[in-house]
Design a protein around this motif. Structure first.
Motif, PDB file in Angstrom:
ATOM      1  N   GLU B 219      31.588  -8.152   2.194  1.00 55.37           N
ATOM      2  CA  GLU B 219      31.508  -6.972   1.354  1.00 55.37           C
ATOM      3  C   GLU B 219      32.194  -5.773   2.015  1.00 55.37           C
ATOM      4  O   GLU B 219      32.135  -5.605   3.225  1.00 55.37           O
ATOM      5  CB  GLU B 219      30.023  -6.658   1.148  1.00 55.37           C
ATOM      6  CG  GLU B 219      29.769  -5.780  -0.025  1.00 55.37           C
ATOM      7  CD  GLU B 219      28.281  -5.641  -0.265  1.00 55.37           C
ATOM      8  OE1 GLU B 219      27.523  -6.570   0.043  1.00 55.37           O
ATOM      9  OE2 GLU B 219      27.898  -4.585  -0.762  1.00 55.37           O
ATOM     10  N   ASP B 589      -0.095   2.030   1.729  1.00 62.71           N
ATOM     11  CA  ASP B 589       1.023   1.887   0.801  1.00 62.71           C
ATOM     12  C   ASP B 589       0.494   1.953  -0.629  1.00 62.71           C
ATOM     13  O   ASP B 589      -0.703   2.167  -0.843  1.00 62.71           O
ATOM     14  CB  ASP B 589       1.817   0.608   1.088  1.00 62.71           C
ATOM     15  CG  ASP B 589       1.060  -0.659   0.700  1.00 62.71           C
ATOM     16  OD1 ASP B 589      -0.063  -0.559   0.168  1.00 62.71           O
ATOM     17  OD2 ASP B 589       1.602  -1.752   0.938  1.00 62.71           O
ATOM     18  N   GLU B 590       1.389   1.771  -1.596  1.00 61.19           N
ATOM     19  CA  GLU B 590       0.974   1.888  -3.002  1.00 61.19           C
ATOM     20  C   GLU B 590      -0.099   0.866  -3.353  1.00 61.19           C
ATOM     21  O   GLU B 590      -0.849   1.041  -4.305  1.00 61.19           O
ATOM     22  CB  GLU B 590       2.185   1.678  -3.919  1.00 61.19           C
ATOM     23  CG  GLU B 590       3.235   2.777  -3.839  1.00 61.19           C
ATOM     24  CD  GLU B 590       2.828   4.040  -4.581  1.00 61.19           C
ATOM     25  OE1 GLU B 590       1.703   4.071  -5.111  1.00 61.19           O
ATOM     26  OE2 GLU B 590       3.631   4.984  -4.605  1.00 61.19           O
ATOM     27  N   GLY B 591      -0.160  -0.215  -2.586  1.00 64.87           N
ATOM     28  CA  GLY B 591      -1.148  -1.237  -2.860  1.00 64.87           C
ATOM     29  C   GLY B 591      -2.473  -0.991  -2.157  1.00 64.87           C
ATOM     30  O   GLY B 591      -3.364  -1.833  -2.193  1.00 64.87           O
ATOM     31  N   GLN B 622      10.470   8.585   7.370  1.00 63.66           N
ATOM     32  CA  GLN B 622      11.196   8.331   6.126  1.00 63.66           C
ATOM     33  C   GLN B 622      10.375   8.600   4.894  1.00 63.66           C
ATOM     34  O   GLN B 622      10.848   9.196   3.940  1.00 63.66           O
ATOM     35  CB  GLN B 622      11.548   6.844   6.084  1.00 63.66           C
ATOM     36  CG  GLN B 622      12.976   6.520   6.358  1.00 63.66           C
ATOM     37  CD  GLN B 622      13.137   5.007   6.374  1.00 63.66           C
ATOM     38  OE1 GLN B 622      12.736   4.296   5.463  1.00 63.66           O
ATOM     39  NE2 GLN B 622      13.715   4.518   7.441  1.00 63.66           N
ATOM     40  N   GLN B 625       9.816  12.246   4.249  1.00 64.83           N
ATOM     41  CA  GLN B 625      11.040  12.833   3.696  1.00 64.83           C
ATOM     42  C   GLN B 625      11.231  12.463   2.238  1.00 64.83           C
ATOM     43  O   GLN B 625      11.644  13.275   1.422  1.00 64.83           O
ATOM     44  CB  GLN B 625      12.245  12.360   4.503  1.00 64.83           C
ATOM     45  CG  GLN B 625      12.455  13.152   5.754  1.00 64.83           C
ATOM     46  CD  GLN B 625      13.727  12.714   6.439  1.00 64.83           C
ATOM     47  OE1 GLN B 625      13.978  11.533   6.587  1.00 64.83           O
ATOM     48  NE2 GLN B 625      14.525  13.672   6.854  1.00 64.83           N
ATOM     49  N   TRP B 626      10.922  11.207   1.923  1.00 63.33           N
ATOM     50  CA  TRP B 626      11.120  10.748   0.546  1.00 63.33           C
ATOM     51  C   TRP B 626      10.248  11.554  -0.419  1.00 63.33           C
ATOM     52  O   TRP B 626      10.669  11.896  -1.515  1.00 63.33           O
ATOM     53  CB  TRP B 626      10.788   9.260   0.443  1.00 63.33           C
ATOM     54  CG  TRP B 626      11.077   8.707  -0.907  1.00 63.33           C
ATOM     55  CD1 TRP B 626      12.280   8.294  -1.378  1.00 63.33           C
ATOM     56  CD2 TRP B 626      10.147   8.536  -1.983  1.00 63.33           C
ATOM     57  NE1 TRP B 626      12.167   7.878  -2.674  1.00 63.33           N
ATOM     58  CE2 TRP B 626      10.876   8.007  -3.070  1.00 63.33           C
ATOM     59  CE3 TRP B 626       8.780   8.774  -2.127  1.00 63.33           C
ATOM     60  CZ2 TRP B 626      10.270   7.714  -4.291  1.00 63.33           C
ATOM     61  CZ3 TRP B 626       8.183   8.488  -3.347  1.00 63.33           C
ATOM     62  CH2 TRP B 626       8.924   7.961  -4.416  1.00 63.33           C
ATOM     63  N   VAL B 629      12.071  15.110  -0.942  1.00 61.58           N
ATOM     64  CA  VAL B 629      13.404  15.349  -1.508  1.00 61.58           C
ATOM     65  C   VAL B 629      13.324  15.692  -2.987  1.00 61.58           C
ATOM     66  O   VAL B 629      12.558  15.101  -3.741  1.00 61.58           O
ATOM     67  CB  VAL B 629      14.367  14.147  -1.317  1.00 61.58           C
ATOM     68  CG1 VAL B 629      14.820  14.077   0.105  1.00 61.58           C
ATOM     69  CG2 VAL B 629      13.757  12.863  -1.804  1.00 61.58           C
ATOM     70  N   GLY B 630      14.113  16.660  -3.353  1.00 57.21           N
ATOM     71  CA  GLY B 630      14.225  17.036  -4.758  1.00 57.21           C
ATOM     72  C   GLY B 630      13.042  17.814  -5.291  1.00 57.21           C
ATOM     73  O   GLY B 630      12.960  18.082  -6.486  1.00 57.21           O
ATOM     74  N   LEU B 775      -4.851   1.888  -6.470  1.00 56.24           N
ATOM     75  CA  LEU B 775      -5.368   0.599  -6.025  1.00 56.24           C
ATOM     76  C   LEU B 775      -6.509   0.764  -5.020  1.00 56.24           C
ATOM     77  O   LEU B 775      -7.348  -0.120  -4.882  1.00 56.24           O
ATOM     78  CB  LEU B 775      -4.249  -0.267  -5.476  1.00 56.24           C
ATOM     79  CG  LEU B 775      -3.459  -0.869  -6.640  1.00 56.24           C
ATOM     80  CD1 LEU B 775      -2.066  -1.265  -6.254  1.00 56.24           C
ATOM     81  CD2 LEU B 775      -4.202  -2.061  -7.231  1.00 56.24           C
ATOM     82  N   HIS B 778      -9.504   1.044  -7.157  1.00 58.65           N
ATOM     83  CA  HIS B 778      -9.814  -0.309  -7.602  1.00 58.65           C
ATOM     84  C   HIS B 778     -10.514  -1.084  -6.480  1.00 58.65           C
ATOM     85  O   HIS B 778     -11.536  -1.739  -6.699  1.00 58.65           O
ATOM     86  CB  HIS B 778      -8.506  -0.994  -8.001  1.00 58.65           C
ATOM     87  CG  HIS B 778      -8.683  -2.384  -8.501  1.00 58.65           C
ATOM     88  ND1 HIS B 778      -9.166  -2.663  -9.761  1.00 58.65           N
ATOM     89  CD2 HIS B 778      -8.450  -3.577  -7.900  1.00 58.65           C
ATOM     90  CE1 HIS B 778      -9.233  -3.968  -9.915  1.00 58.65           C
ATOM     91  NE2 HIS B 778      -8.798  -4.548  -8.805  1.00 58.65           N
TER      92      HIS B 778
END
Lengths: 49, 872
Positions: B219, B589-591, B622, B625-626, B629-630, B775, B778
């Motif tokens: 690539e 995390d999201e879970g 990270q 930061q995520w 952003v924005g 979650l 839950h």
């Protein structure tokens, strides 16, 4: 559950998050075709509505 | 030049390849085939076929026909016993009836059968042995030319010259020993363009990688290049070439035609004969039969006659029936008669070497005029030129033989008959036929067999070659040693600012996520690990100890909205954390799975100091930061890990030691547990956190990295009268285990939620949305399956990490950490058990040395359960 575990997994154009890990440490967004791997556009998050 | 073949001294001329030197010395059999152990001799002499593979200086599967001889090398044959001339296993070919196509699939229908047969087959079939000697050194390097030209034949030379004249930085990758391609050995192809070559060699913006092969195009126009022996220290160098433009000038190669015994030593391709004659001055035989009627056949006949070889006959490919002879060619049987000879020269079809073009994004399309597959649809910055693009004389379609000794695939002994049988069994698509018969899947990467396989398939199925299509070309092409891909064995090491101090204290190092950390200090007396851990443990519990914790991830977060950001990412609430307070920080995390933990200190109204585990720093940074952003939030995130040196001073006498240096009030009234201050310690401005991972009064001190070593020494000096001792990771692990403090990633895994790990108190579901909230809500409502509990072993011994917990004879959990506790005078640990066992005093059994040891469960810390000591 749907939100956590399922992904759209689009074969085509999707908007993605990318992180420049070994570089400037910035998050960017890219509009990429997942089939051809062609990047159509990239921008900083929040730059575009 | 002298080298050794099978331990016997052999002479070679300078510039010889290994195979050429062996051929000159009279050797005709170079290898034994994969399955039937048939003798094989030189065929292509260009590195395309598998016939000349040998072991060179311990490296297996070296293509000796293109590998230059070096003084003193050790060359050995492969896959033959006792010798290449007499191989006992060649008897297998008489039992080929028992080994039809798809033999593995048809025979080994049960795992037990395969397990019984595997060792025998592994020994009988195959290629060389994996080297067990000291691994060679490998290098990596990078190049960024404007134009990369793959192939050094006439097309490549002209493409490179054109690009160089345009002012491009040019790299030429040529797998031969000199530029010129077929012009070097084919008189009939024209004169060697000596002027062009010397111009290239003397142009500053041209770099020639001679003898280097391009094994793949990846690539982003990344070209993988393998350069053997770049310097005396390295066996191979892998070069990552990323070019703006790539020119594929890989030429064409000749392929065999099909007739009975077409693999007999003495059957050679016409270009192979020309290479032996012109490149090495080796006379390939005495009496030759040339198979072919094209101008190429006339060309090679002339070459042979000029070298004094008698050309007995020149026959049409349609006329040849078989090569005869035992072990090597003795004659030819053709429809027009019998001829006696010792060399059969085959003018086979020329196939454009277009595999790289296909990898680069092109398609291979059948071209009827050339009777060949040609690359089309290449990306705009990649071009194919010359023979590779199809500028070859048209091929005549070679006749087909369905004989069981007419070999299509030399690598794995697949004959025409095998292919026909495969098709008859229903594998009539070229890709499935390939997988079923393994034709085109051997070391030659299909170069010798792809075209014949397609022709057989097309013929048997009644389809055209174009309809049949072509098997997919994948990198690597040719093969690459794993060592070259892995590259040099560099292990970058991170050292803490106090590294030298630890060395002075005679520490024993351990590697942790790229860092070097002291495991324990053996001191000048050289005490053992267990003794040393006991001493270090005692100094923390009874006096004072100090540990380097610079490896902690450290992130500084500033701005008006800093608290909001932390609320959104961590499970606890931080926006209401008062200035000067510290709080345990848990990230899911999201879970709702536990990812990381640390502490967050509120240093000033708009300033937070976050610590993370060493391994998760990058990830935490990270994700913070995520989330930012924005959003236009007023927050600044800075990773200050390398900027701070950190140490933890702990023990009942730690206050007495620190008081001598710190300019702030350290009493529990003024500086209570879970608070933080900025203060001067000696000459150094530091951040002090009063926290207690090891369960004693103590301070985590973060100071500028350049002052950390000085502060470390000052603290050791100040603590001397209280018996201070530095302690390592082992003692820290024991100390925290006595307090039942969890280490994320050691005691938790990818399924752990905070409730089961006993960390539910750090989750605030009543705050606004945060990562994992849904979650986690839950999980809180659901029934727990497991819990992380403490246990005390009732027997001697310490179970290893991961030991099974057994209840009623069935596995019911696992140990995550265990150590001998001097406080409890027994092994203690953390373990996952079923909820039914997760109560005070429950009896469990732990597997230890093959036996079951009884243990009892505790939900309390093993030491100071009320947590009074760290608040003192």
């Amino acid at each position: 559950m749907d939100y956590r575990f399922n992904r759209a997994n689009i074969a085509g154009v999707q908007t993605e998050w990318w992180f420049h890990r070994s570089g400037c440490g910035q998050w960017i967004q890219a509009v990429r075709n997942t089939v051809s791997n062609e990047v159509l556009e990239s921008f900083f998050p929040g730059e575009r509505a | 030049v002298e080298f050794f073949f099978q331990d016997k001294s052999t002479q070679a001329k300078a510039g010889d390849s290994i195979a050429a030197a062996l051929y000159r010395s009279g050797r005709r059999i170079f290898s034994r085939s994969f399955k039937y152990h048939r003798p094989r001799g030189l065929l292509c002499v260009s590195g395309n076929c598998p016939n000349c593979m040998m072991n060179v200086d311990g490296v297996p599967n070296v293509r000796t026909c293109i590998t230059p001889v070096r003084e003193g090398i050790q060359v050995k044959s492969q896959n033959a016993f006792p010798s290449l001339e007499t191989d006992f296993l060649s008897a297998t070919q008489h039992f080929d009836r028992l080994m039809p196509v798809g033999w593995y699939y048809k025979t080994f229908t049960h795992p037990a059968l395969w397990h019984a047969a595997e060792p025998i087959i592994r020994k009988a079939a195959g290629l060389g042995d994996v080297p067990t000697n000291k691994p060679a050194a490998y290098e990596h390097s990078w190049m960024y030319p404007d134009t990369a030209v793959i192939g050094g034949g006439w097309a490549g030379i002209h493409a490179a010259l054109e690009a160089a004249e345009r002012g491009d930085q040019v790299v030429i990758i040529d797998d031969q020993q000199a530029l010129g391609g077929q012009l070097r050995y084919r008189k009939g192809a024209g004169e060697l363009p000596a002027n062009a070559i010397s111009k290239l060699q003397n142009t500053r913006n041209v770099k020639i990688l001679q003898g280097s092969s391009c094994f793949g195009i990846y690539e982003g126009n990344l070209i993988g290049v393998l350069q053997p022996g770049p310097n005396p220290q390295a066996a191979e160098r892998l070069i990552h070439v990323r070019a703006r433009r790539t020119v594929i000038a890989t030429g064409a190669y000749e392929t065999p035609i099909l007739f009975q015994n077409n693999d007999l030593p003495g059957v050679m391709l016409s270009t192979g004969v020309q290479r032996l004659l012109r490149l090495y001055g080796v006379i390939p035989g005495r009496r030759a039969v040339v198979v072919g009627t094209s101008s190429l056949a006339e060309e090679v006949s002339a070459d042979l006659r000029a070298a004094g070889v008698e050309v007995v006959a020149n026959i049409d490919p349609a006329e040849i029936i078989a090569a005869t002879g035992k072990g090597k060619v003795g004659g030819v049987r053709a429809s027009t008669g019998k001829f006696s000879c010792d060399l059969i020269v085959v003018c086979g079809p020329r196939v454009p070497n277009a595999g790289l073009a296909a990898q680069a994004g092109g398609r291979l399309e059948w071209n009827n005029e050339g009777a060949a597959f040609l690359p089309v649809g290449l990306p705009p910055n990649i071009a194919a030129v010359g023979d590779a693009a199809g500028e070859i004389p048209p091929n005549s379609v070679s006749p087909l033989s369905t004989d069981k000794r007419a070999f299509v695939c030399l690598c794995s002994d697949v004959s025409c008959k095998d292919l026909c049988d495969g098709i008859a069994e229903g594998f009539d698509q070229i890709e499935t036929l390939k997988r079923y018969t393994t034709a085109t899947m051997g070391p030659c990467q299909g170069r010798m067999c792809q075209l014949p396989a397609i022709q057989v398939c097309a013929h048997e199925t009644g389809r055209s070659a174009s309809e049949t299509g072509v098997t997919t070309s994948r990198p690597p092409n040719p093969s690459v040693s794993l060592g070259a891909l892995a590259g040099p064995r560099h292990h970058p090491v991170r050292r803490t600012p106090m590294h030298c101090a630890h060395e002075d204290h005679k520490c024993v190092w351990m590697d942790m996520g790229g860092w070097k950390r002291p495991r324990y200090y053996k001191g000048h007396d050289g005490v053992s690990e267990s003794e040393s851990v006991i001493l270090e443990h005692r100094s923390v519990r009874e006096g004072v100890g100090i540990i380097d914790v610079s490896t902690l991830g450290k992130i500084e977060i500033r701005g008006r909205n800093a608290g909001d950001l932390l609320d959104a990412v961590y499970t606890h609430r931080f926006s209401d954390l008062r200035v000067n307070r510290v709080r345990y920080a848990l990230m899911c995390d999201e879970g709702g799975i536990v990812l990381d933990d640390g502490t967050i200190s509120h240093l000033a109204e708009d300033r937070y100091f976050v610590t993370t585990t060493s391994g998760n720093l990058d990830f935490v940074h990270q994700s913070l930061q995520w989330h930012l952003v924005g959003t236009n939030k007023d927050v600044h995130i800075c990773n200050v890990t390398a900027g701070y040196g950190s140490m933890n001073l702990a023990g009942p006498r730690s206050r007495d030691a620190l008081r001598k240096l710190a300019d702030c009030d350290l009493t529990s009234k003024e500086f209570p547990y879970m608070e933080c201050r900025e203060a001067k310690v000696g000459n150094v401005t530091a951040i002090l956190l009063r926290i207690g991972f090891v369960g004693e009064t103590g301070w985590e001190i973060h100071c500028p990295a350049e002052s950390a070593e000085e502060l470390w020494h000052s603290l050791l000096e100040a603590g001397k009268e209280f018996g201070i001792r530095p302690f390592g990771v082992e003692a820290q692990r024991l100390l925290r285990l006595e307090k039942r403090h969890v280490i994320v990633g050691v005691d938790t895994d990818a399924l752990t939620n905070p409730y089961e790990a006993g960390l539910g108190w750090a989750v605030k579901l009543d705050k606004q949305d945060f990562v994992g909230k849904r979650l986690l809500s839950h999980a809180k409502e659901s029934r727990e399956r497991e819990r992380l509990v403490g246990f005390i072993l009732k027997e001697s011994g310490v179970p290893p990490d991961g030991a099974a917990i057994v209840i009623d004879g069935k596995p019911a959990g696992r140990v995550t950490s265990s150590r001998y506790s001097p406080i409890q005078k027994a092994a203690i640990g953390l373990a996952w058990v079923r909820v039914s066992q997760a109560h005070e005093g429950a009896s469990i059994q732990v597997r230890l040395d093959g036996k079951l040891a009884p243990a009892s469960v505790t939900m309390q810390p093993f030491y100071d359960p009320e947590g009074l000591r760290l608040r003192q």
